[in-house]
Design an enzyme around this catalytic site. Structure first.
Site, PDB file in Angstrom:
ATOM      1  CG  HIS A 119      -0.287  -0.138   2.523  1.00  0.00           C
ATOM      2  ND1 HIS A 119      -0.004  -1.349   3.079  1.00  0.00           N
ATOM      3  CD2 HIS A 119       0.169   0.788   3.414  1.00  0.00           C
ATOM      4  CE1 HIS A 119       0.568  -1.185   4.255  1.00  0.00           C
ATOM      5  NE2 HIS A 119       0.708   0.105   4.479  1.00  0.00           N
ATOM      6  CG  ASP A 120      -0.256   4.427   1.200  1.00  0.00           C
ATOM      7  OD1 ASP A 120      -1.058   5.223   0.691  1.00  0.00           O
ATOM      8  OD2 ASP A 120      -0.515   3.754   2.220  1.00  0.00           O
ATOM      9  N   GLY A 137       4.946  -1.420   2.440  1.00  0.00           N
ATOM     10  CA  GLY A 137       4.158  -0.212   2.240  1.00  0.00           C
ATOM     11  C   GLY A 137       5.000   1.046   2.167  1.00  0.00           C
TER      12      GLY A 137
END
Length: 249
Positions: A119-120, A137
Protein backbone atom coordinates in the site's frame (compact mmCIF):
# COMPACT_ATOMS: atom_id res chain seq x y z
CA UNK A 1 -14.04 -10.09 -25.45
CA UNK A 2 -15.26 -11.12 -21.97
CA UNK A 3 -15.24 -14.86 -21.30
CA UNK A 4 -18.61 -16.36 -20.38
CA UNK A 5 -17.30 -17.48 -16.98
CA UNK A 6 -15.81 -14.09 -16.03
CA UNK A 7 -17.64 -11.78 -13.62
CA UNK A 8 -17.72 -8.05 -14.42
CA UNK A 9 -19.63 -5.78 -12.05
CA UNK A 10 -22.17 -3.55 -13.84
CA UNK A 11 -20.58 -0.48 -12.26
CA UNK A 12 -17.13 -1.29 -13.67
CA UNK A 13 -16.04 0.77 -16.71
CA UNK A 14 -14.34 -1.66 -19.11
CA UNK A 15 -13.38 -0.56 -22.64
CA UNK A 16 -14.97 -2.51 -25.47
CA UNK A 17 -11.76 -4.18 -26.66
CA UNK A 18 -10.55 -5.36 -23.24
CA UNK A 19 -10.01 -9.12 -23.07
CA UNK A 20 -11.15 -10.73 -19.81
CA UNK A 21 -10.18 -14.37 -19.37
CA UNK A 22 -12.02 -17.31 -17.81
CA UNK A 23 -13.17 -16.89 -14.20
CA UNK A 24 -11.63 -13.45 -13.86
CA UNK A 25 -13.44 -11.04 -11.54
CA UNK A 26 -13.74 -7.28 -12.14
CA UNK A 27 -15.38 -5.52 -9.19
CA UNK A 28 -17.19 -2.19 -8.89
CA UNK A 29 -15.28 1.12 -9.09
CA UNK A 30 -12.79 -0.32 -11.57
CA UNK A 31 -11.86 1.47 -14.79
CA UNK A 32 -9.96 -0.45 -17.47
CA UNK A 33 -8.89 1.44 -20.59
CA UNK A 34 -8.49 0.09 -24.14
CA UNK A 35 -5.96 -2.56 -25.10
CA UNK A 36 -5.81 -4.31 -21.72
CA UNK A 37 -5.84 -8.07 -21.23
CA UNK A 38 -6.98 -9.59 -17.93
CA UNK A 39 -5.88 -13.21 -17.44
CA UNK A 40 -7.82 -16.20 -16.18
CA UNK A 41 -8.80 -16.08 -12.49
CA UNK A 42 -7.34 -12.58 -12.07
CA UNK A 43 -9.10 -10.26 -9.61
CA UNK A 44 -9.33 -6.46 -9.90
CA UNK A 45 -11.05 -4.66 -7.03
CA UNK A 46 -11.75 -0.95 -6.77
CA UNK A 47 -11.33 1.88 -6.66
CA UNK A 48 -8.70 0.94 -9.28
CA UNK A 49 -7.80 2.38 -12.67
CA UNK A 50 -5.79 0.60 -15.36
CA UNK A 51 -4.49 2.71 -18.22
CA UNK A 52 -4.25 1.44 -21.78
CA UNK A 53 -2.35 -1.64 -22.99
CA UNK A 54 -1.74 -3.37 -19.67
CA UNK A 55 -1.46 -7.15 -19.48
CA UNK A 56 -2.54 -8.76 -16.21
CA UNK A 57 -1.56 -12.40 -15.82
CA UNK A 58 -3.55 -15.35 -14.49
CA UNK A 59 -4.39 -15.21 -10.76
CA UNK A 60 -2.93 -11.72 -10.31
CA UNK A 61 -4.76 -9.66 -7.68
CA UNK A 62 -4.97 -5.87 -8.03
CA UNK A 63 -6.63 -3.23 -5.89
CA UNK A 64 -7.42 -5.20 -2.76
CA UNK A 65 -7.38 -3.50 0.64
CA UNK A 66 -4.02 -2.62 2.22
CA UNK A 67 -2.44 -5.10 4.62
CA UNK A 68 -2.64 -2.59 7.44
CA UNK A 69 -4.23 -3.44 10.79
CA UNK A 70 -5.41 0.18 11.11
CA UNK A 71 -7.34 0.11 7.83
CA UNK A 72 -11.10 0.12 8.38
CA UNK A 73 -12.58 0.29 4.91
CA UNK A 74 -11.77 3.90 4.02
CA UNK A 75 -11.90 4.78 0.30
CA UNK A 76 -8.39 4.48 -1.09
CA UNK A 77 -7.12 3.87 -4.62
CA UNK A 78 -4.77 2.05 -6.97
CA UNK A 79 -3.71 3.74 -10.21
CA UNK A 80 -1.78 1.79 -12.84
CA UNK A 81 -0.40 3.55 -15.92
CA UNK A 82 0.03 2.09 -19.40
CA UNK A 83 1.98 -0.71 -21.03
CA UNK A 84 2.67 -2.69 -17.87
CA UNK A 85 3.15 -6.45 -17.82
CA UNK A 86 1.87 -7.81 -14.52
CA UNK A 87 2.52 -11.52 -14.38
CA UNK A 88 0.75 -14.41 -12.69
CA UNK A 89 0.04 -14.28 -8.95
CA UNK A 90 1.44 -10.75 -8.59
CA UNK A 91 -0.35 -8.59 -6.00
CA UNK A 92 -0.74 -4.80 -5.83
CA UNK A 93 -2.71 -3.24 -2.97
CA UNK A 94 -4.60 0.04 -2.71
CA UNK A 95 -3.32 2.92 -0.59
CA UNK A 96 -4.00 3.57 3.09
CA UNK A 97 -5.68 6.62 4.64
CA UNK A 98 -2.71 7.42 6.88
CA UNK A 99 -0.47 8.18 3.88
CA UNK A 100 -1.25 9.13 0.28
CA UNK A 101 -4.40 7.03 0.04
CA UNK A 102 -3.06 6.01 -3.37
CA UNK A 103 -0.79 3.27 -4.64
CA UNK A 104 0.61 4.29 -8.02
CA UNK A 105 2.39 2.26 -10.70
CA UNK A 106 3.72 4.12 -13.75
CA UNK A 107 4.25 2.97 -17.34
CA UNK A 108 6.07 0.12 -19.08
CA UNK A 109 6.99 -1.82 -15.96
CA UNK A 110 7.50 -5.58 -15.73
CA UNK A 111 6.14 -7.04 -12.52
CA UNK A 112 7.00 -10.73 -12.59
CA UNK A 113 5.29 -13.73 -10.99
CA UNK A 114 4.54 -13.55 -7.26
CA UNK A 115 5.91 -10.01 -6.93
CA UNK A 116 4.17 -7.76 -4.40
CA UNK A 117 3.65 -3.98 -4.28
CA UNK A 118 2.32 -2.85 -0.91
CA UNK A 119 0.00 0.00 0.00
CA UNK A 120 0.97 3.58 -0.85
CA UNK A 121 3.97 2.52 -2.94
CA UNK A 122 4.94 4.87 -5.75
CA UNK A 123 6.57 2.98 -8.63
CA UNK A 124 7.96 4.91 -11.59
CA UNK A 125 8.45 3.91 -15.22
CA UNK A 126 10.51 1.14 -16.79
CA UNK A 127 10.94 -0.71 -13.50
CA UNK A 128 11.54 -4.48 -13.29
CA UNK A 129 10.43 -6.47 -10.25
CA UNK A 130 11.61 -10.03 -10.83
CA UNK A 131 9.95 -13.11 -9.38
CA UNK A 132 8.89 -12.77 -5.72
CA UNK A 133 10.36 -9.28 -5.29
CA UNK A 134 8.47 -7.64 -2.44
CA UNK A 135 7.87 -3.96 -1.64
CA UNK A 136 6.58 -3.09 1.82
CA UNK A 137 4.16 -0.21 2.24
CA UNK A 138 5.05 3.38 1.38
CA UNK A 139 8.10 2.46 -0.75
CA UNK A 140 9.18 4.84 -3.53
CA UNK A 141 10.84 3.29 -6.59
CA UNK A 142 12.14 5.73 -9.18
CA UNK A 143 12.42 5.12 -12.94
CA UNK A 144 14.55 2.35 -14.42
CA UNK A 145 15.15 0.37 -11.21
CA UNK A 146 15.92 -3.34 -11.71
CA UNK A 147 15.16 -5.71 -8.82
CA UNK A 148 16.25 -9.32 -9.12
CA UNK A 149 14.34 -12.27 -7.69
CA UNK A 150 13.49 -12.52 -3.98
CA UNK A 151 14.35 -8.90 -3.18
CA UNK A 152 12.73 -7.61 0.01
CA UNK A 153 12.32 -3.87 0.64
CA UNK A 154 11.27 -2.53 4.04
CA UNK A 155 8.44 -0.02 4.29
CA UNK A 156 9.24 3.67 3.66
CA UNK A 157 12.48 2.91 1.75
CA UNK A 158 13.29 5.16 -1.23
CA UNK A 159 15.12 3.58 -4.19
CA UNK A 160 16.79 5.98 -6.61
CA UNK A 161 16.58 5.84 -10.39
CA UNK A 162 18.42 3.10 -12.34
CA UNK A 163 19.58 1.26 -9.23
CA UNK A 164 20.26 -2.47 -9.63
CA UNK A 165 19.44 -4.84 -6.76
CA UNK A 166 20.94 -8.34 -6.80
CA UNK A 167 18.97 -11.49 -6.08
CA UNK A 168 17.86 -11.92 -2.48
CA UNK A 169 18.80 -8.39 -1.48
CA UNK A 170 17.14 -7.17 1.72
CA UNK A 171 17.17 -3.45 2.45
CA UNK A 172 15.87 -1.37 5.34
CA UNK A 173 17.62 1.79 4.09
CA UNK A 174 17.34 4.08 1.08
CA UNK A 175 19.32 3.09 -2.02
CA UNK A 176 21.05 5.81 -4.02
CA UNK A 177 20.38 6.34 -7.73
CA UNK A 178 22.54 4.33 -10.16
CA UNK A 179 23.82 2.04 -7.39
CA UNK A 180 24.47 -1.69 -7.57
CA UNK A 181 23.59 -3.29 -4.24
CA UNK A 182 23.32 -6.85 -3.01
CA UNK A 183 23.15 -8.89 0.17
CA UNK A 184 21.26 -9.18 3.42
CA UNK A 185 21.46 -6.46 4.50
CA UNK A 186 22.20 -4.63 1.27
CA UNK A 187 25.76 -3.45 0.57
CA UNK A 188 26.91 -1.04 -2.12
CA UNK A 189 28.99 -2.67 -4.85
CA UNK A 190 29.49 0.25 -7.20
CA UNK A 191 27.88 2.00 -10.11
CA UNK A 192 25.28 0.24 -12.26
CA UNK A 193 27.25 0.96 -15.46
CA UNK A 194 25.68 -1.76 -17.58
CA UNK A 195 22.20 -0.60 -16.65
CA UNK A 196 23.12 2.99 -17.45
CA UNK A 197 24.40 2.00 -20.90
CA UNK A 198 21.21 0.07 -21.59
CA UNK A 199 19.19 3.11 -20.53
CA UNK A 200 21.03 5.29 -23.06
CA UNK A 201 23.31 7.30 -20.79
CA UNK A 202 26.30 8.61 -22.75
CA UNK A 203 29.95 8.02 -21.83
CA UNK A 204 30.46 11.53 -20.47
CA UNK A 205 27.62 11.17 -17.96
CA UNK A 206 28.74 7.68 -16.92
CA UNK A 207 32.31 8.92 -16.41
CA UNK A 208 31.01 11.84 -14.33
CA UNK A 209 28.93 9.45 -12.23
CA UNK A 210 31.93 7.17 -11.64
CA UNK A 211 33.94 10.13 -10.37
CA UNK A 212 31.05 11.34 -8.23
CA UNK A 213 30.56 7.87 -6.73
CA UNK A 214 34.21 7.59 -5.80
CA UNK A 215 34.08 10.99 -4.16
CA UNK A 216 30.87 10.34 -2.19
CA UNK A 217 31.32 6.71 -1.18
CA UNK A 218 35.07 6.04 -1.16
CA UNK A 219 36.83 9.28 -0.24
CA UNK A 220 36.23 8.93 3.50
CA UNK A 221 34.66 12.38 3.69
CA UNK A 222 31.50 13.21 5.61
CA UNK A 223 28.50 13.18 3.28
CA UNK A 224 27.88 16.92 3.40
CA UNK A 225 31.56 17.64 2.73
CA UNK A 226 31.51 15.27 -0.24
CA UNK A 227 28.39 16.94 -1.65
CA UNK A 228 30.05 20.33 -1.31
CA UNK A 229 33.10 18.93 -3.08
CA UNK A 230 30.89 17.73 -5.94
CA UNK A 231 29.82 21.31 -6.55
CA UNK A 232 33.32 22.70 -6.28
CA UNK A 233 34.61 20.20 -8.85
CA UNK A 234 31.72 21.05 -11.19
CA UNK A 235 30.36 17.48 -11.30
CA UNK A 236 26.93 18.98 -10.72
CA UNK A 237 27.13 20.34 -14.25
CA UNK A 238 26.27 16.81 -15.38
CA UNK A 239 22.53 16.20 -15.74
CA UNK A 240 23.14 12.67 -14.41
CA UNK A 241 25.04 13.68 -11.28
CA UNK A 242 22.52 16.29 -10.14
CA UNK A 243 19.78 13.70 -9.27
CA UNK A 244 22.32 11.77 -7.22
CA UNK A 245 23.28 14.85 -5.23
CA UNK A 246 19.63 15.84 -4.76
CA UNK A 247 18.79 12.32 -3.51
CA UNK A 248 21.67 12.24 -1.02
CA UNK A 249 21.16 15.82 0.12
Amino acid sequence: MIHATATVHPDAAVADDVVVGPYACIEAQVRIEPGCRIGAHAIVEGPTSLGPDNTVGPHAVLGTAPQDSQYHGEPTQLAVGSGNWIREFATIHRGSPKDRGMTRVGDNNMIMAYAHIGHDCQVGNGVILANSAMLGGHVVVEDGVNMSAMVGIHQFVHIGAYAMLGGGTMSTKDIAPYAMVSGNHARLYGLNRRGLKRAGFDKADIDALRSAYRLVFHSGQRLQDALTDLGERDYLGSAAVRPLADFLG
